[in-house]
Design a protein around this motif. Structure first.
Motif, PDB file in Angstrom:
ATOM      1  N   LEU A  62       0.840  -1.197   0.000  1.00  0.00           N
ATOM      2  CA  LEU A  62       0.000   0.000   0.000  1.00  0.00           C
ATOM      3  C   LEU A  62       0.873   1.244   0.000  1.00  0.00           C
ATOM      4  O   LEU A  62       0.607   2.211  -0.712  1.00  0.00           O
ATOM      5  CB  LEU A  62      -0.927  -0.029   1.220  1.00  0.00           C
ATOM      6  N   GLU A  63       1.925   1.212   0.795  1.00  0.00           N
ATOM      7  CA  GLU A  63       2.820   2.367   0.889  1.00  0.00           C
ATOM      8  C   GLU A  63       3.453   2.700  -0.463  1.00  0.00           C
ATOM      9  O   GLU A  63       3.579   3.867  -0.826  1.00  0.00           O
ATOM     10  CB  GLU A  63       3.907   2.121   1.940  1.00  0.00           C
ATOM     11  N   SER A  64       3.828   1.670  -1.224  1.00  0.00           N
ATOM     12  CA  SER A  64       4.434   1.933  -2.537  1.00  0.00           C
ATOM     13  C   SER A  64       3.401   2.514  -3.497  1.00  0.00           C
ATOM     14  O   SER A  64       3.725   3.387  -4.306  1.00  0.00           O
ATOM     15  CB  SER A  64       5.083   0.668  -3.110  1.00  0.00           C
ATOM     16  N   ASP A  65       2.151   2.047  -3.408  1.00  0.00           N
ATOM     17  CA  ASP A  65       1.107   2.619  -4.257  1.00  0.00           C
ATOM     18  C   ASP A  65       0.882   4.090  -3.931  1.00  0.00           C
ATOM     19  O   ASP A  65       0.748   4.920  -4.834  1.00  0.00           O
ATOM     20  CB  ASP A  65      -0.208   1.847  -4.108  1.00  0.00           C
ATOM     21  N   VAL A  66       0.856   4.426  -2.655  1.00  0.00           N
ATOM     22  CA  VAL A  66       0.674   5.825  -2.258  1.00  0.00           C
ATOM     23  C   VAL A  66       1.867   6.655  -2.710  1.00  0.00           C
ATOM     24  O   VAL A  66       1.700   7.718  -3.317  1.00  0.00           O
ATOM     25  CB  VAL A  66       0.451   5.956  -0.732  1.00  0.00           C
ATOM     26  N   THR A  67       3.059   6.179  -2.456  1.00  0.00           N
ATOM     27  CA  THR A  67       4.272   6.905  -2.836  1.00  0.00           C
ATOM     28  C   THR A  67       4.328   7.161  -4.334  1.00  0.00           C
ATOM     29  O   THR A  67       4.772   8.220  -4.777  1.00  0.00           O
ATOM     30  CB  THR A  67       5.529   6.136  -2.375  1.00  0.00           C
ATOM     31  N   ASN A  68       3.833   6.203  -5.129  1.00  0.00           N
ATOM     32  CA  ASN A  68       3.831   6.348  -6.588  1.00  0.00           C
ATOM     33  C   ASN A  68       2.566   7.026  -7.116  1.00  0.00           C
ATOM     34  O   ASN A  68       2.348   7.069  -8.314  1.00  0.00           O
ATOM     35  CB  ASN A  68       3.998   4.975  -7.248  1.00  0.00           C
ATOM     36  N   SER A  69       1.732   7.521  -6.207  1.00  0.00           N
ATOM     37  CA  SER A  69       0.472   8.183  -6.562  1.00  0.00           C
ATOM     38  C   SER A  69      -0.433   7.282  -7.407  1.00  0.00           C
ATOM     39  O   SER A  69      -1.168   7.749  -8.271  1.00  0.00           O
ATOM     40  CB  SER A  69       0.730   9.510  -7.291  1.00  0.00           C
ATOM     41  N   ASN A  70      -0.393   5.991  -7.136  1.00  0.00           N
ATOM     42  CA  ASN A  70      -1.258   5.022  -7.799  1.00  0.00           C
ATOM     43  C   ASN A  70      -2.490   4.851  -6.908  1.00  0.00           C
ATOM     44  O   ASN A  70      -2.617   3.878  -6.169  1.00  0.00           O
ATOM     45  CB  ASN A  70      -0.522   3.699  -8.012  1.00  0.00           C
ATOM     46  N   TYR A  71      -3.386   5.823  -6.990  1.00  0.00           N
ATOM     47  CA  TYR A  71      -4.504   5.880  -6.057  1.00  0.00           C
ATOM     48  C   TYR A  71      -5.547   4.797  -6.304  1.00  0.00           C
ATOM     49  O   TYR A  71      -6.209   4.362  -5.371  1.00  0.00           O
ATOM     50  CB  TYR A  71      -5.127   7.277  -6.053  1.00  0.00           C
ATOM     51  N   THR A  72      -5.675   4.322  -7.537  1.00  0.00           N
ATOM     52  CA  THR A  72      -6.618   3.235  -7.808  1.00  0.00           C
ATOM     53  C   THR A  72      -6.199   1.986  -7.038  1.00  0.00           C
ATOM     54  O   THR A  72      -7.011   1.372  -6.343  1.00  0.00           O
ATOM     55  CB  THR A  72      -6.696   2.953  -9.319  1.00  0.00           C
ATOM     56  N   ALA A  73      -4.928   1.625  -7.138  1.00  0.00           N
ATOM     57  CA  ALA A  73      -4.424   0.448  -6.420  1.00  0.00           C
ATOM     58  C   ALA A  73      -4.454   0.678  -4.917  1.00  0.00           C
ATOM     59  O   ALA A  73      -4.815  -0.218  -4.144  1.00  0.00           O
ATOM     60  CB  ALA A  73      -3.009   0.114  -6.881  1.00  0.00           C
ATOM     61  N   ALA A  74      -4.104   1.890  -4.489  1.00  0.00           N
ATOM     62  CA  ALA A  74      -4.119   2.201  -3.053  1.00  0.00           C
ATOM     63  C   ALA A  74      -5.531   2.089  -2.495  1.00  0.00           C
ATOM     64  O   ALA A  74      -5.733   1.543  -1.402  1.00  0.00           O
ATOM     65  CB  ALA A  74      -3.553   3.599  -2.811  1.00  0.00           C
ATOM     66  N   LEU A  75      -6.502   2.581  -3.242  1.00  0.00           N
ATOM     67  CA  LEU A  75      -7.891   2.515  -2.774  1.00  0.00           C
ATOM     68  C   LEU A  75      -8.362   1.080  -2.602  1.00  0.00           C
ATOM     69  O   LEU A  75      -9.048   0.758  -1.623  1.00  0.00           O
ATOM     70  CB  LEU A  75      -8.808   3.280  -3.729  1.00  0.00           C
ATOM     71  N   LYS A 113      -6.566  -1.526  -1.849  1.00  0.00           N
ATOM     72  CA  LYS A 113      -5.927  -2.055  -0.641  1.00  0.00           C
ATOM     73  C   LYS A 113      -6.510  -1.417   0.621  1.00  0.00           C
ATOM     74  O   LYS A 113      -6.696  -2.097   1.636  1.00  0.00           O
ATOM     75  CB  LYS A 113      -4.416  -1.846  -0.717  1.00  0.00           C
ATOM     76  N   LEU A 114      -6.788  -0.140   0.556  1.00  0.00           N
ATOM     77  CA  LEU A 114      -7.379   0.542   1.712  1.00  0.00           C
ATOM     78  C   LEU A 114      -8.766  -0.002   2.031  1.00  0.00           C
ATOM     79  O   LEU A 114      -9.112  -0.182   3.200  1.00  0.00           O
ATOM     80  CB  LEU A 114      -7.454   2.052   1.468  1.00  0.00           C
ATOM     81  N   HIS A 115      -9.548  -0.274   1.010  1.00  0.00           N
ATOM     82  CA  HIS A 115     -10.878  -0.830   1.244  1.00  0.00           C
ATOM     83  C   HIS A 115     -10.788  -2.212   1.894  1.00  0.00           C
ATOM     84  O   HIS A 115     -11.594  -2.541   2.766  1.00  0.00           O
ATOM     85  CB  HIS A 115     -11.685  -0.886  -0.046  1.00  0.00           C
ATOM     86  N   GLU A 116      -9.801  -2.994   1.490  1.00  0.00           N
ATOM     87  CA  GLU A 116      -9.603  -4.302   2.119  1.00  0.00           C
ATOM     88  C   GLU A 116      -9.243  -4.133   3.596  1.00  0.00           C
ATOM     89  O   GLU A 116      -9.775  -4.831   4.459  1.00  0.00           O
ATOM     90  CB  GLU A 116      -8.506  -5.085   1.401  1.00  0.00           C
ATOM     91  N   LEU A 117      -8.349  -3.206   3.883  1.00  0.00           N
ATOM     92  CA  LEU A 117      -7.959  -2.948   5.270  1.00  0.00           C
ATOM     93  C   LEU A 117      -9.115  -2.402   6.093  1.00  0.00           C
ATOM     94  O   LEU A 117      -9.221  -2.662   7.282  1.00  0.00           O
ATOM     95  CB  LEU A 117      -6.799  -1.944   5.327  1.00  0.00           C
ATOM     96  N   ASN A 118      -9.960  -1.653   5.420  1.00  0.00           N
ATOM     97  CA  ASN A 118     -11.086  -1.011   6.106  1.00  0.00           C
ATOM     98  C   ASN A 118     -12.266  -1.971   6.279  1.00  0.00           C
ATOM     99  O   ASN A 118     -13.280  -1.596   6.867  1.00  0.00           O
ATOM    100  CB  ASN A 118     -11.514   0.234   5.325  1.00  0.00           C
ATOM    101  N   GLY A 119     -12.144  -3.173   5.745  1.00  0.00           N
ATOM    102  CA  GLY A 119     -13.179  -4.176   5.950  1.00  0.00           C
ATOM    103  C   GLY A 119     -14.321  -4.127   4.964  1.00  0.00           C
ATOM    104  O   GLY A 119     -15.379  -4.657   5.216  1.00  0.00           O
ATOM    105  N   SER A 120     -14.110  -3.466   3.819  1.00  0.00           N
ATOM    106  CA  SER A 120     -15.143  -3.467   2.800  1.00  0.00           C
ATOM    107  C   SER A 120     -14.509  -3.754   1.459  1.00  0.00           C
ATOM    108  O   SER A 120     -13.344  -3.433   1.230  1.00  0.00           O
ATOM    109  CB  SER A 120     -15.861  -2.124   2.755  1.00  0.00           C
ATOM    110  N   SER A 121     -15.268  -4.365   0.589  1.00  0.00           N
ATOM    111  CA  SER A 121     -14.714  -4.666  -0.717  1.00  0.00           C
ATOM    112  C   SER A 121     -14.606  -3.401  -1.570  1.00  0.00           C
ATOM    113  O   SER A 121     -13.674  -3.231  -2.321  1.00  0.00           O
ATOM    114  CB  SER A 121     -15.545  -5.716  -1.439  1.00  0.00           C
ATOM    115  N   LYS A 122     -15.596  -2.524  -1.467  1.00  0.00           N
ATOM    116  CA  LYS A 122     -15.504  -1.196  -2.092  1.00  0.00           C
ATOM    117  C   LYS A 122     -16.614  -0.321  -1.564  1.00  0.00           C
ATOM    118  O   LYS A 122     -17.662  -0.808  -1.163  1.00  0.00           O
ATOM    119  CB  LYS A 122     -15.511  -1.279  -3.622  1.00  0.00           C
ATOM    120  N   SER A 123     -16.349   0.974  -1.554  1.00  0.00           N
ATOM    121  CA  SER A 123     -17.345   1.910  -1.030  1.00  0.00           C
ATOM    122  C   SER A 123     -17.876   2.842  -2.095  1.00  0.00           C
ATOM    123  O   SER A 123     -18.672   3.700  -1.813  1.00  0.00           O
ATOM    124  CB  SER A 123     -16.751   2.733   0.112  1.00  0.00           C
TER     125      SER A 123
END
Length: 162
Positions: free
Chosen positions: A133-146, A148-158
């Motif tokens: 996730l950190e590499s996606d954020v650092t590379n401004s790859n927000y689609t991939a980061a989102l 991963k964040l949704h998985e961490l947040n306990g939802s498949s997508k919001s």
């Protein structure tokens, strides 16, 4: 400025009464009023004037919102290099805040920041998801980061965007 005045100006913006807003703000030069003038000029397809106001506010009172308006105004003026530089600078600063949100497990805030940056219509290269996730954020790859964040947040997508 009173709360009533601020609400009045926001109502004029919301109702699309940009000419009235500009008339009422004539002679007002504080950053908030300059920002509102910039929005009104942008909405009236007067990108050059809008750019002048957003540039002035960005120099004295920079914010994410001002940066976003300045970027889209630069895009409208076909100043792609300036828009790209401003966007990259905004991403650089926001990425630090996103990583901080992630480390403190404030995933909803990190998601909001990613969605905000992704909503700015600057062309970005399509990157493969990073290993972390950190590499996606650092590379401004927000689609991939989102994702991963949704998985961490306990939802498949919001949202329907990713």
């Amino acid at each position: 400025m009173s709360v009533a005045s601020q609400k009045h100006y926001e109502t004029l913006l919301k109702n699309g009464d940009f000419h009235s807003l500009l008339i009422e703000l004539e002679g007002q030069d504080d950053p908030y009023h300059q920002f509102l003038k910039g929005i009104a000029h942008y909405k009236l397809n007067q990108a050059e004037k809008a750019n002048d106001y957003f540039e002035a506010v960005n120099k004295t009172h920079p914010s994410n919102e001002v940066s976003a308006y300045l970027i889209i105004t630069k895009l409208k003026l076909n100043d792609l290099i300036s828009a790209s530089k401003l966007y990259n600078a905004l991403c650089f600063e926001e990425n630090k805040a996103i990583l901080k949100d992630i480390y403190s497990k404030n995933y909803n805030q990190a998601i909001s920041r990613c969605l905000f940056l992704q909503s700015i219509p600057v062309e970005r290269p399509q990157l493969a998801p990073g290993d972390t996730l950190e590499s996606d954020v650092t590379n401004s790859n927000y689609t991939a980061a989102l994702l991963k964040l949704h998985e961490l947040n306990g939802s498949s997508k919001s949202c329907e965007c990713c």
